[in-house]
Design an enzyme around this catalytic site. Structure first.
Site, PDB file in Angstrom:
ATOM      1  N   THR A 143      -9.819  -0.904   0.032  1.00  0.00           N
ATOM      2  CA  THR A 143      -9.639  -1.002   1.466  1.00  0.00           C
ATOM      3  C   THR A 143      -9.354   0.320   2.148  1.00  0.00           C
ATOM      4  O   THR A 143      -8.514   1.080   1.692  1.00  0.00           O
ATOM      5  CB  THR A 143      -8.420  -1.903   1.703  1.00  0.00           C
ATOM      6  OG1 THR A 143      -8.680  -3.130   1.061  1.00  0.00           O
ATOM      7  CG2 THR A 143      -8.125  -2.089   3.155  1.00  0.00           C
ATOM      8  N   GLY A 197      -4.318  -2.631  -1.914  1.00  0.00           N
ATOM      9  CA  GLY A 197      -3.883  -3.105  -3.227  1.00  0.00           C
ATOM     10  C   GLY A 197      -4.012  -4.612  -3.320  1.00  0.00           C
ATOM     11  O   GLY A 197      -4.796  -5.233  -2.595  1.00  0.00           O
TER      12      GLY A 197
HETATM   13  N1  ASP Z   1      -6.098  -5.471  -0.264  1.00  0.00           N
HETATM   14  C1  ASP Z   1      -7.474  -5.747  -0.559  1.00  0.00           C
HETATM   15  C2  ASP Z   1      -7.607  -7.181  -0.951  1.00  0.00           C
HETATM   16  O1  ASP Z   1      -6.785  -7.691  -1.669  1.00  0.00           O
HETATM   17  C3  ASP Z   1      -8.037  -4.915  -1.635  1.00  0.00           C
HETATM   18  C4  ASP Z   1      -7.546  -3.508  -1.704  1.00  0.00           C
HETATM   19  O2  ASP Z   1      -6.926  -2.992  -0.830  1.00  0.00           O
HETATM   20  O3  ASP Z   1      -7.761  -2.850  -2.696  1.00  0.00           O
HETATM   21  O4  ASP Z   1      -8.591  -7.787  -0.582  1.00  0.00           O
END
Ligand code: ASP
Length: 321
Positions: free
Chosen positions: A183, A235
């Site tokens: 993200t 995350g």
């Molecule tokens: N937070 C995002 C999700 O869980 C993925 C990420 O930020 O890595 O979809």
């Protein structure tokens, strides 16, 4: 910028600090860690923060800067985690989640958007053209097309190839760290001192069909208050959702807690709530209205971009273990 410059200059004079010339003042002030305008963004996405930072310096509003900034990564098919070229879900569909907030506290979001690269722009349209905050799935796609976004195929040859490889084992380990950095969440404060934020993602690679993470959820993946500051997350979406971490950080900053301490508190809460915290990454970055920045994550490997006074740098975040 000019007004702020004079105010700061006057206050330095008031402190009896000698300044050689207005230009030297500018150089010295621009090194201050709270110099505005400023852009911060999750992970090592230098092109996105450069775009937003340059726009801010040219006088753009924070809302336009965050949108255009994250659009750089949405369009970049070299990353497999944002926009076109994102890894698909386990059925082979690329589905995007995004949200955006303006300084007035308005928000717009799309979840499970299938046919458009720029989920953040569709989210902005939801905020500005509808009485709603979130549009999902088919409704989001239909709305995007009604707003003039052309239908696109988001699955690139490279993502399709990787997906077919994944199908051989169907291994599903939702660990998010530097090796599959994800993200992009961005916060900008413009020359007027106003804050805006955006967060956009294709979510977990090979996620369950229909799974939505924290990124489009106001309060979890992004939150801001123009009187206080803002926070964005990246995350493990499930852990971030359960903590409503970005909202928590802004509320802590409202009480006078620094962005750094507020991010640490939110991560410690996730650690407390999730006995398996060693198996995943979660990270927050935050900025207060003074322009002070904080960042904290569970495990080593997370960094963020900061564009300030012509300098676009990648900063390693402090981490829990
Ligand atoms: N937070 C995002 C999700 O869980 C993925 C990420 O930020 O890595 O979809």
């Amino acid at each position: 910028m000019k007004r702020r410059y004079f105010i700061r200059n006057a206050s330095l004079g008031g402190l009896g600090i000698a300044t050689a010339s207005p230009f030297m003042d500018y150089l010295n002030l621009s090194k201050m860690s709270n110099f505005l305008p400023v852009c911060i963004a999750t992970w090592n996405f230098p092109n996105a923060s450069l775009m937003a930072g340059k726009m801010l310096e040219a006088g753009a509003l924070a809302l336009d800067a965050v949108e255009q900034g994250v659009m750089v990564e949405e369009a970049d098919i070299r990353n497999t985690t944002v926009g076109r070229g994102g890894a698909p879900d386990r059925e082979g569909n690329v589905t995007l989640d995004a949200c955006i907030m303006n300084p007035q506290g308005d928000a717009g979001a799309v979840v499970y958007l299938k046919n458009n690269t720029h989920a953040v722009s569709v989210a902005r349209k939801v905020m500005e053209e509808t009485p709603h905050v979130i549009l999902a799935g088919e409704g989001a796609d239909q709305f995007a097309q009604e707003q003039g976004f052309e239908k696109e195929d988001l699955l690139t040859q490279a993502s399709e190839k990787a997906y077919k490889e994944w199908l051989k084992t169907k291994e599903y380990k939702p660990i998010i760290n530097i090796e599959n950095h994800d993200t992009i969440g961005m916060l900008c404060i413009d020359h007027k001192g106003d804050i805006a934020g955006a967060c956009t993602s294709s979510g977990l690679s090979y996620k369950m069909n229909g799974r939505v993470g924290d990124s489009p959820i106001v309060g979890a993946g992004l939150f801001l208050d123009n009187e206080v500051g803002g926070a964005v997350a990246t995350g493990m979406g499930e852990a971030i959702l359960k903590s409503v971490g970005s909202f928590l950080i802004v509320e802590l900053m409202r009480q006078g807690i620094s962005p750094q301490e507020a991010c640490e508190t939110a991560i410690l809460r996730i650690i407390k709530q999730n006995p398996n915290y060693k198996d995943f990454q979660a990270a927050f970055i935050a900025i207060n209205k003074k322009g002070e920045v904080g960042s904290y994550c569970i495990q080593k490997g997370f960094s963020y971009m900061e564009y300030r006074a012509g300098e676009n740098k990648n900063v390693a975040s402090k981490f829990y273990f």
